[in-house]
Design a protein around this motif. Structure first.
Motif, mmCIF file in Angstrom:
data_model
loop_
_atom_site.group_PDB
_atom_site.id
_atom_site.type_symbol
_atom_site.label_atom_id
_atom_site.label_comp_id
_atom_site.label_asym_id
_atom_site.label_seq_id
_atom_site.Cartn_x
_atom_site.Cartn_y
_atom_site.Cartn_z
ATOM 1 N N GLU A 148 -30.629 -29.022 13.535
ATOM 2 C CA GLU A 148 -30.499 -27.683 12.970
ATOM 3 C C GLU A 148 -31.705 -27.367 12.094
ATOM 4 N N GLY A 149 -32.048 -26.094 12.017
ATOM 5 C CA GLY A 149 -33.165 -25.646 11.196
ATOM 6 C C GLY A 149 -33.942 -24.566 11.911
ATOM 7 N N ARG A 150 -35.204 -24.475 11.597
ATOM 8 C CA ARG A 150 -36.091 -23.525 12.278
ATOM 9 C C ARG A 150 -36.406 -24.068 13.673
ATOM 10 N N VAL A 151 -36.073 -23.294 14.699
ATOM 11 C CA VAL A 151 -36.266 -23.722 16.080
ATOM 12 C C VAL A 151 -37.421 -22.924 16.692
ATOM 13 N N GLU A 152 -38.455 -23.638 17.123
ATOM 14 C CA GLU A 152 -39.604 -23.032 17.784
ATOM 15 C C GLU A 152 -39.657 -23.542 19.218
ATOM 16 N N GLN A 153 -39.598 -22.632 20.162
ATOM 17 C CA GLN A 153 -39.648 -22.995 21.578
ATOM 18 C C GLN A 153 -40.800 -22.243 22.220
ATOM 19 N N SER A 154 -41.673 -22.959 22.900
ATOM 20 C CA SER A 154 -42.833 -22.314 23.508
ATOM 21 C C SER A 154 -43.191 -23.012 24.813
ATOM 22 N N ALA A 155 -43.942 -22.305 25.641
ATOM 23 C CA ALA A 155 -44.355 -22.846 26.941
ATOM 24 C C ALA A 155 -45.808 -22.497 27.190
ATOM 25 N N TRP A 156 -46.489 -23.378 27.920
ATOM 26 C CA TRP A 156 -47.887 -23.173 28.292
ATOM 27 C C TRP A 156 -48.071 -23.429 29.779
ATOM 28 N N ARG A 157 -49.044 -22.728 30.356
ATOM 29 C CA ARG A 157 -49.484 -22.994 31.724
ATOM 30 C C ARG A 157 -50.874 -23.603 31.634
ATOM 31 N N LEU A 158 -51.061 -24.763 32.274
ATOM 32 C CA LEU A 158 -52.340 -25.459 32.247
ATOM 33 C C LEU A 158 -53.054 -25.227 33.574
ATOM 34 N N PRO A 159 -54.263 -24.688 33.576
ATOM 35 C CA PRO A 159 -54.932 -24.297 34.816
ATOM 36 C C PRO A 159 -55.495 -25.475 35.598
ATOM 37 N N ASP A 160 -55.580 -25.281 36.909
ATOM 38 C CA ASP A 160 -56.277 -26.224 37.795
ATOM 39 C C ASP A 160 -55.889 -27.661 37.495
ATOM 40 N N SER A 161 -54.588 -27.898 37.452
ATOM 41 C CA SER A 161 -54.101 -29.224 37.065
ATOM 42 C C SER A 161 -53.759 -30.059 38.293
ATOM 43 N N ARG A 162 -54.700 -30.864 38.735
ATOM 44 C CA ARG A 162 -54.449 -31.749 39.875
ATOM 45 C C ARG A 162 -53.957 -33.120 39.415
ATOM 46 N N ALA A 163 -53.977 -33.343 38.109
ATOM 47 C CA ALA A 163 -53.486 -34.609 37.573
ATOM 48 C C ALA A 163 -51.967 -34.663 37.668
ATOM 49 N N GLY A 164 -51.419 -35.870 37.731
ATOM 50 C CA GLY A 164 -49.982 -36.031 37.753
ATOM 51 C C GLY A 164 -49.368 -35.746 36.396
ATOM 52 N N THR A 165 -48.044 -35.738 36.353
ATOM 53 C CA THR A 165 -47.356 -35.406 35.105
ATOM 54 C C THR A 165 -47.617 -36.451 34.017
ATOM 55 N N LEU A 166 -47.802 -37.707 34.391
ATOM 56 C CA LEU A 166 -48.097 -38.721 33.380
ATOM 57 C C LEU A 166 -49.458 -38.476 32.745
ATOM 58 N N ALA A 167 -50.447 -38.107 33.573
ATOM 59 C CA ALA A 167 -51.780 -37.818 33.040
ATOM 60 C C ALA A 167 -51.750 -36.606 32.109
ATOM 61 N N LEU A 168 -50.858 -35.648 32.392
ATOM 62 C CA LEU A 168 -50.719 -34.492 31.509
ATOM 63 C C LEU A 168 -50.035 -34.872 30.198
ATOM 64 N N LEU A 169 -48.998 -35.694 30.305
ATOM 65 C CA LEU A 169 -48.197 -36.021 29.124
ATOM 66 C C LEU A 169 -48.879 -37.019 28.204
ATOM 67 N N ALA A 170 -49.618 -37.982 28.762
ATOM 68 C CA ALA A 170 -50.146 -39.098 27.972
ATOM 69 C C ALA A 170 -50.951 -38.669 26.743
ATOM 70 N N PRO A 171 -51.921 -37.741 26.865
ATOM 71 C CA PRO A 171 -52.670 -37.364 25.661
ATOM 72 C C PRO A 171 -51.814 -36.627 24.627
ATOM 73 N N MET A 172 -50.807 -35.889 25.074
ATOM 74 C CA MET A 172 -49.906 -35.224 24.131
ATOM 75 C C MET A 172 -49.069 -36.251 23.373
ATOM 76 N N ARG A 173 -48.582 -37.232 24.113
ATOM 77 C CA ARG A 173 -47.788 -38.299 23.486
ATOM 78 C C ARG A 173 -48.642 -39.060 22.472
ATOM 79 N N ALA A 174 -49.872 -39.365 22.846
ATOM 80 C CA ALA A 174 -50.763 -40.084 21.929
ATOM 81 C C ALA A 174 -51.024 -39.275 20.667
ATOM 82 N N ALA A 175 -51.216 -37.948 20.821
ATOM 83 C CA ALA A 175 -51.470 -37.093 19.660
ATOM 84 C C ALA A 175 -50.274 -37.076 18.719
ATOM 85 N N LEU A 176 -49.068 -37.050 19.280
ATOM 86 C CA LEU A 176 -47.866 -37.042 18.450
ATOM 87 C C LEU A 176 -47.695 -38.367 17.704
ATOM 88 N N LEU A 177 -47.857 -39.472 18.403
ATOM 89 C CA LEU A 177 -47.685 -40.782 17.766
ATOM 90 C C LEU A 177 -48.739 -40.999 16.680
#
Length: 329
Positions: A69-98
């Protein structure tokens, strides 16, 4: 002033501004991991709301969630020309969060998440703002802090192979704050007062194939009476076009997803919506010669409306079957 001093001062100011923003806004921290040209497609903010954060897969008819509960922010992005798999997309985001101090609560991939049931049991911005390929998506949930100051964040990452784009949804829940009124989720391509963007239609520019490869396609003309699963007459053209698409792409498979209006219980409507999808599948096979081994029938009940369940027109629009790709080789 010595040459280049103004440039240096601007660079320092820019660096300080970015550094401050990245320490306070998870969205900006994640955007560092996005490729150039990433486009925000939707945003929804609730100053005080709740979110059932998945912390386990869908299994045995249920999914483990944590109420936040609290302030809820929901957003979406489209990433262009993405031939990489979903793991390649997620990995740098996961690293940034950790690296920013977030702790992992749960992470999964497609079938390990629970596939179709997981996707339709968690909160997802509607098409076309956020696209989820039922055969290729990843999810993670993280937490930072504790007690009243705890923050929670989830990422849902998928791809649209036909369009060559990646798709990311972020939901963040943090301490409540005084904010303007709630903003409805709208695509940047939609009218400001359109609360729920409709999925792509077969008659949209580019036809069924493009709509299918960009997300999902509503099988217009295939209609159902309230409470009924019998396929009405009509819809021959769109079913023939869908069968032709499958014949032209023998390595691809689709899911037919049935939907209902909000009359009745969720359990009954999920069963009804699946029967509707099965009826369309049977018609594709018997009348159009489609390969049944590449067509799956599923039911989402009333969980993904296209129109208002308060009007006859809206309820009729909600009684439908959509097609989406599940294999995009």
């Amino acid at each position: 002033m010595f040459p280049g001093a103004c440039f240096l001062r601007r660079r320092i100011a820019f660096g300080l501004a970015i550094g401050l923003a990245l320490t306070t806004t998870p969205a900006l921290a994640l955007e560092r991991a996005f490729p150039p040209g990433a486009e925000r497609t939707a945003e929804r903010v609730e100053p005080m709301g709740s979110y059932a954060l998945p912390i386990g897969p869908w299994a045995d008819g249920s999914m483990l969630t944590q109420r936040t509960e609290g302030r809820v922010e929901q957003s979406a992005w489209r990433l262009p020309d993405s031939r990489a798999g979903t793991l390649a997309l997620l990995a740098p985001m996961r690293a940034a969060l950790l690296a920013d101090g977030w702790q992992m609560l749960f992470e999964c991939e497609t079938a390990g998440c629970g596939g179709f049931d997981f996707r339709y049991s968690t909160q997802v911005l509607p098409e076309p703002a956020m696209h989820v390929d039922l055969g290729d998506f990843r999810f993670l949930a993280v937490r930072r802090g504790s007690g009243a100051q705890a923050e929670y964040l989830s990422l849902l990452v998928s791809r649209s192979a036909g369009a060559g784009t990646g798709h990311v949804q972020m939901i963040r829940v943090g301490p409540a704050a005084d904010e303007p009124p709630v903003q409805a989720a709208v695509s940047s391509k939609s009218a400001p007062d359109q609360a729920v963007p409709a999925p792509p239609r077969a008659e949209a520019a580019g036809g069924l194939a493009q709509a299918l490869e960009n997300g999902s396609v509503v099988l217009n003309g295939v209609e159902f009476a309230s409470g009924a699963a019998d396929v009405a007459q009509g819809g021959d053209a769109v079913l023939a076009e869908l069968a032709a698409y499958l014949a032209a792409h023998p390595a691809r498979s689709i899911a037919l997803v049935g939907h209902t209006d909000a009359s009745g219980s969720l359990e009954a409507n999920i069963a009804l919506s699946k029967r509707r999808a099965e009826a369309v599948r049977a018609r594709l096979i018997a009348e159009m010669g489609a390969d049944g081994s590449r067509i799956t029938a599923l039911g989402a009940g009333f969980m993904a409306p296209r129109g208002s369940n308060l009007t006859d027109e809206g309820r009729a629009a909600n009684r439908r079957v959509e097609a989406m790709l599940t294999s995009t080789r």
